[in-house]
Structure formats: structure tokens, C-alpha cells
Design a protein around this motif. Structure first.
Motif, PDB file in Angstrom:
ATOM      1  N   GLN A 110       0.866  -1.169   0.000  1.00 24.90           N
ATOM      2  CA  GLN A 110       0.000   0.000   0.000  1.00 24.90           C
ATOM      3  C   GLN A 110       0.908   1.226   0.000  1.00 24.90           C
ATOM      4  OE1 GLN A 110      -3.799   0.600   0.344  1.00 24.90           O
ATOM      5  NE2 GLN A 110      -2.665   2.265  -0.643  1.00 24.90           N
ATOM      6  N   LEU A 143       1.102   5.309  -0.241  1.00 26.61           N
ATOM      7  CA  LEU A 143       0.349   6.553  -0.075  1.00 26.61           C
ATOM      8  C   LEU A 143       1.292   7.730  -0.235  1.00 26.61           C
ATOM      9  CD1 LEU A 143      -1.782   5.633   3.088  1.00 26.61           C
ATOM     10  CD2 LEU A 143      -2.511   5.527   0.705  1.00 26.61           C
ATOM     11  N   THR A 198      -2.957   9.882  -0.085  1.00 24.45           N
ATOM     12  CA  THR A 198      -3.769   9.106  -1.021  1.00 24.45           C
ATOM     13  C   THR A 198      -2.889   8.154  -1.809  1.00 24.45           C
ATOM     14  OG1 THR A 198      -3.581  10.814  -2.730  1.00 24.45           O
ATOM     15  CG2 THR A 198      -5.474  10.953  -1.247  1.00 24.45           C
ATOM     16  N   GLY A 199      -3.495   7.078  -2.319  1.00 25.29           N
ATOM     17  CA  GLY A 199      -2.739   6.122  -3.114  1.00 25.29           C
ATOM     18  C   GLY A 199      -3.593   4.952  -3.552  1.00 25.29           C
ATOM     19  N   THR A 241      -7.192   4.601  -2.010  1.00 25.26           N
ATOM     20  CA  THR A 241      -7.236   4.735  -0.553  1.00 25.26           C
ATOM     21  C   THR A 241      -6.909   6.172  -0.172  1.00 25.26           C
ATOM     22  OG1 THR A 241      -6.543   2.446  -0.232  1.00 25.26           O
ATOM     23  CG2 THR A 241      -6.250   3.937   1.630  1.00 25.26           C
ATOM     24  N   LYS A 242      -7.647   6.701   0.797  1.00 20.27           N
ATOM     25  CA  LYS A 242      -7.367   8.034   1.338  1.00 20.27           C
ATOM     26  C   LYS A 242      -7.344   7.932   2.859  1.00 20.27           C
ATOM     27  CE  LYS A 242      -8.728  12.900   1.103  1.00 20.27           C
ATOM     28  NZ  LYS A 242      -9.684  13.883   0.510  1.00 20.27           N
TER      29      LYS A 242
END
Length: 513
Positions: free
Chosen positions: A427, A429, A450-451, A486-487
Motif C-alpha cells: 500500500q 500513499l 492518497t494512493g 485509498t485516502k
């Protein structure tokens, strides 16, 4: 992953993390305090939940500490060791994995108190090297110590974890104490060929058994008074009132910025005669410190036509493990680390979400994201030749997703105890901000990151039938980046050097969609 810096009263305890090498003379204790040292040791019992069931584990914590110090003087625990003796019943799991050796990384919470003020330090990354697992019939542990109990003739095993730990400077005179608390163990098992077993490790969160006196050491803290000042009157304090603590800039210890600037200026002067290499790697003991915070947010799952709430997740942060100042390029690159912490486990809190599988079938499941491998990496790149100091931050974590308590259209679906992604996934970000004035995302002040993530196929799902293809089809998205946006919103850091600052104790942020 840190120091749990929770201030409990008015006067602050100041923290800094130091390595074994003391580069700056300002950090060297005075001859008076260095001459009077004590080897402190306390034997404790811990309650630890192993797969075999609850186990009582013997733990010995030891360190070398001064017998006294002045207010504001940094106390550096030396020769720190956490000796953990695992009973035979706790080792049975590893024998079933054909494991030959067992190693550990320990994280011990230590409460430092003086008067009515206290704060928790995390003695983390204490490492015990691989030790041979005892075989049936052995009467001693791998280090020659006696086994603790018998289980089919097998002995216990003692692992000794050592390493550098945070320093502490007490701001009030009186009797200061260091008291061990919660203990987290990350155990890793290898085969005789040196390969990881399957599964490769076990995380155990232990708590001190009740009814013990766990004090490790006491240190007499003296008020540091100017000899030319008149003696205090009876009933008066012998130390001057401390100014209110300032919010730490950039998450650095109080004296670090001046020392970095002085070193940078010295390098600039040297470059005139010898161009050499411009980047300066700052000694970690100047800048490294610890912090804690919370983050919360949402992760989209396009295949399921919805988003799952994440957190609030408690995070333990080690700031400035590597700090490179390049005055020629006008950049600063900082590497830090973070670990999630939920009930002593490296994971986010489990979250329950309802989605429409395949667009029409309501599905409810509990999702747990477990952190695996090394701590998550935080890399910050700052440009210093513009007035605003723009900053880009990248956070990279390795996670495994687990599913449990699944219901399809209201009917329970038995997915078993080990329904998870077949392999860890990254993950990543990113956050962007500026320091002057503070805006956007900054590690110390928080903000939004975010990412995207690629979710691998699932395995281990189902007890009477193979449900892996169903969850792989419904959730996994290898190669489909936009499916899993995702945030996360991070709260400001509660930095260990300022436990009574405006961001301590850390608060839980409101997630943003």
C-alpha cells in the motif's frame, strides 16, 4: 514501531532517542553522573497468549543506569537486555513447523516517572539472534540455561534481546523510576536450511502478571540551581519554573536544528577549498526521536461497489532514522518508520463493511489489514531553496488482508480461520505540503495521504468447499490500479520530545472521503 509519550501532569519529561555512539559532547553525561552507575535488573512474569493457550513467561529486564542526574540532563540506559524464557508448551508450535532456530524482536513499554509526572517510552527493535530450538529430551535451552518445565522431555528456550533505547531527561527533581510494562514479541522461525517456515513467524502481546513489583531502577534527580542564586527558602522548589514547551519544528529534538545548521555552514566553508561531496548525512543520534499518532480513512473496492472504513489506527513512529541535508542541491531527504499497533498486534483495527457482490448480492464481512515484514517506510523530500519549503512524502507498507464473519444476503458463510490474500501487497500513499506557512500534508502536522493498491488472489477461504475463487473474483484486482483507491487522514504527531505539547496525547482524526 516508538515512544508512547502520554504526559500525566504539569511538568514535562523530555525525550530523545540516542544510539550507542555519542558524537556530540553535549550529550555526554557529566563525570559526576557517569561515575555513579548501577546495574539494574528485575525478574518478572508475563501472561502471553500463544496458540497453545495462555502461557506464563519468565522475563528478566536489565540495564545500566546512573544513580543520580540533574534536571534536564539526558539519562542514557546502557547494556539493555530483555531475557525471555519460553516454556516448552509455547515452543511446541515451532516443532510442528520443522523449525530449527527461533529469533525474536522485542518491544518493551517502560514507564518513566518523577513525582506526579509520567510518560511511556517504547524500548523497541531489541533483537535476539537466532537460537537453536531444543529437541525432545534436551535438558537445557540453546544458550545453556535450564529449561523452564518439561513437555515430553523438551526444554524451554531463552532468548536475549538487546539494542539501543530512548534516552530521557527528567524536568523535575525527586525520585525518578523506570518501570517495565507491556511486552510485544515478534518471533521468527527458520528451518535447518535457513529458510522461513510456513507460517514464518508469530506475534505475541504479553502483559505483566498481577501482584508484582516491577520497578527496574530508581534515579535521584537533583535540581540544577545557579550557585550565585540565593538558597531557596523552606518549602520553595530548588529549580526555576520551566517555560511552557514549544511545539517542535519538523519533529526534531530541541537542539537538532542548531546543530544541523552549524554542521551545514562548516561544510559550505570547506567546499570553497575542497568541493568534495556536498550531501551531509546527519548523525542519527542528533535527530532521531519517536512519536505516536492516529490515522483513519477509506479504501475503495470498485468490484464491490463500495468503500471500507479504515481505523482509527494507532501508529508508533520512529522519526529521522536517516537525515541527509544537501545544501548544494537545496534538498533534505528524511527516512522514518511506522508500525501499526492494535492490542499489541501490528495491524489496523478490524472493520466491518457491507458491499454489493457482483452488483446485486449484499455481502457483509470483517476485514483485517495485518502489517508484515519491516516497519512501513516514510520518505520525505523537501526543497529548501524556495520560501515555502515544498515537501513530498511517500509511505509504503506491506499488508495482508484477512476476511472473517462473512454473510451473504444475511446467511453466514463459513470461510474458516485463515481466509487471506495469498501474498502480501504494497500500500503506497503520497502526501504533498509546504512548511511555510504549514499547509497540505506534513509528517509532523498530519493531513491527507492518497494512493492505490493491487489486491492479490485469496487463499485459505472455506472449510467444506474452496471459496478462494469467489473472493478472488469479487475483490482481487491484480493489474487494475484504479480499483483500490485509498485516502487516509493522519492526525498531528505527539512527538516524544514534547509530551505536553498541544498534540499530546494523540487525537483521532475525522476521516475524509
Amino acid at each position: 514501531m516508538t515512544v508512547d509519550a502520554r504526559a500525566a501532569a504539569r511538568r514535562p519529561i523530555h525525550w530523545a532517542v540516542g544510539g550507542a555512539l555519542v558524537v556530540a559532547t553535549a550529550l555526554v553525561p557529566s563525570a559526576e553522573s557517569a561515575a555513579a552507575e548501577q546495574k539494574s535488573e528485575v525478574a518478572l512474569r508475563y501472561d502471553c497468549p500463544f496458540p497453545s493457550g495462555p502461557e506464563e513467561v519468565d522475563v528478566v529486564v536489565s540495564a545500566v543506569l546512573p544513580t543520580s542526574a540533574r534536571t534536564g540532563e539526558e539519562v542514557r540506559p546502557g547494556q539493555v537486555a530483555v531475557e525471555v524464557t519460553l516454556p516448552p508448551t509455547a515452543l511446541a508450535r515451532f516443532a510442528g513447523l520443522d523449525a530449527a532456530t527461533l529469533s525474536a524482536v522485542a518491544r518493551l513499554t517502560v514507564r518513566n516517572s518523577v513525582g506526579d509526572t509520567s510518560a511511556d517510552a517504547s524500548w523497541q527493535d531489541l533483537t535476539a539472534p537466532p537460537a537453536e530450538l531444543p529437541t525432545a529430551g534436551a535438558g537445557e535451552g540453546a544458550d545453556g540455561g535450564e529449561g523452564q518445565g518439561e513437555d515430553e522431555g523438551q526444554a524451554g528456550l531463552t532468548l536475549t534481546a538487546t539494542g539501543d533505547v530512548p534516552t530521557v531527561a527528567f524536568g523535575s527533581p525527586g525520585r525518578a523510576t523506570l518501570t517495565p510494562g507491556a511486552l510485544a514479541l515478534a518471533l521468527t522461525s527458520l528451518t535447518g536450511a535457513g529458510e522461513p517456515t510456513t507460517p514464518p513467524g508469530l506475534d505475541v502481546a504479553c502483559t505483566p502478571a498481577p501482584g508484582q513489583e516491577p520497578e527496574l531502577a530508581a534515579i535521584a534527580i537533583r535540581g540544577d540551581q545557579d550557585p550565585s542564586s540565593p538558597a531557596p527558602r523552606p518549602g520553595e522548589s530548588d529549580s526555576a519554573p520551566e517555560p511552557p514547551p514549544a511545539r517542535p519544528a519538523e519533529g526534531l529534538p530541541p537542539t537538532a536544528r542548531e546543530r544541523i545548521d552549524a554542521l551545514t555552514e562548516k561544510r559550505r566553508e570547506a567546499l570553497e577549498d575542497d568541493p568534495g561531496s556536498c550531501p551531509i548525512e546527519i548523525p542519527p543520534e542528533w535527530v532521531m526521536t519517536t512519536a505516536e499518532t492516529y490515522a483513519a480513512g477509506y479504501a475503495n473496492a470498485a468490484k464491490l461497489d463500495g468503500a471500507a472504513a479504515l481505523g482509527p489506527a494507532f501508529m508508533k513512529v520512529v522519526l529521522n532514522k536517516r537525515y541527509i541535508n544537501d545544501s548544494c542541491a537545496s534538498t533534505v531527504d528524511v527516512s522514518s518508520e511506522v508500525d501499526f499497533d492494535y492490542e499489541g498486534k501490528r495491524q489496523l483495527p478490524p472493520t466491518k463493511a457491507t458491499f454489493l457482490s457482483y452488483g446485486f448480492m449484499p455481502t457483509t464481512a470483517t476485514m483485517t489489514l495485518e502489517q508484515v515484514g519491516p516497519p512501513a517506510a516514510i520518505h520525505t523530500h523537501t526543497v529548501t531553496n524556495t520560501p515555502t519549503y515544498p515537501e513530498e512524502t511517500t509511505v509504503t507498507a506491506r499488508l495482508v488482508m484477512r476476511l472473517s464473519d462473512v454473510e451473504v444476503n444475511g446467511v453466514p458463510l463459513d470461510v474458516g480461520p485463515d481466509c487471506r490474500t495469498a501474498r502480501p501487497f504494497e500500500q503506497v500513499l503520497k502526501g504533498y505540503g509546504q512548511s511555510y506557512p504549514p499547509a497540505g500534508y506534513l509528517v509532523a502536522y498530519g493531513g491527507s495521504l492518497t494512493g492505490y493498491a493491487h489486491i492479490p488472489p485469496f487463499e485459505g477461504c472455506g472449510t467444506t468447499e474452496d471459496l478462494d475463487p469467489i473472493f478472488t473474483s469479487a475483490i482481487s484486482s491484480p493489474g487494475k490500479k484504479a480499483d483500490n483507491y485509498t485516502k487516509m487522514t493522519q492526525a498531528p504527531l505527539c512527538v516524544a520530545t514534547n509530551p505536553e505539547g498541544p498534540d499530546c496525547p494523540p487525537r483521532k482524526p475525522e476521516p475524509e472521503r
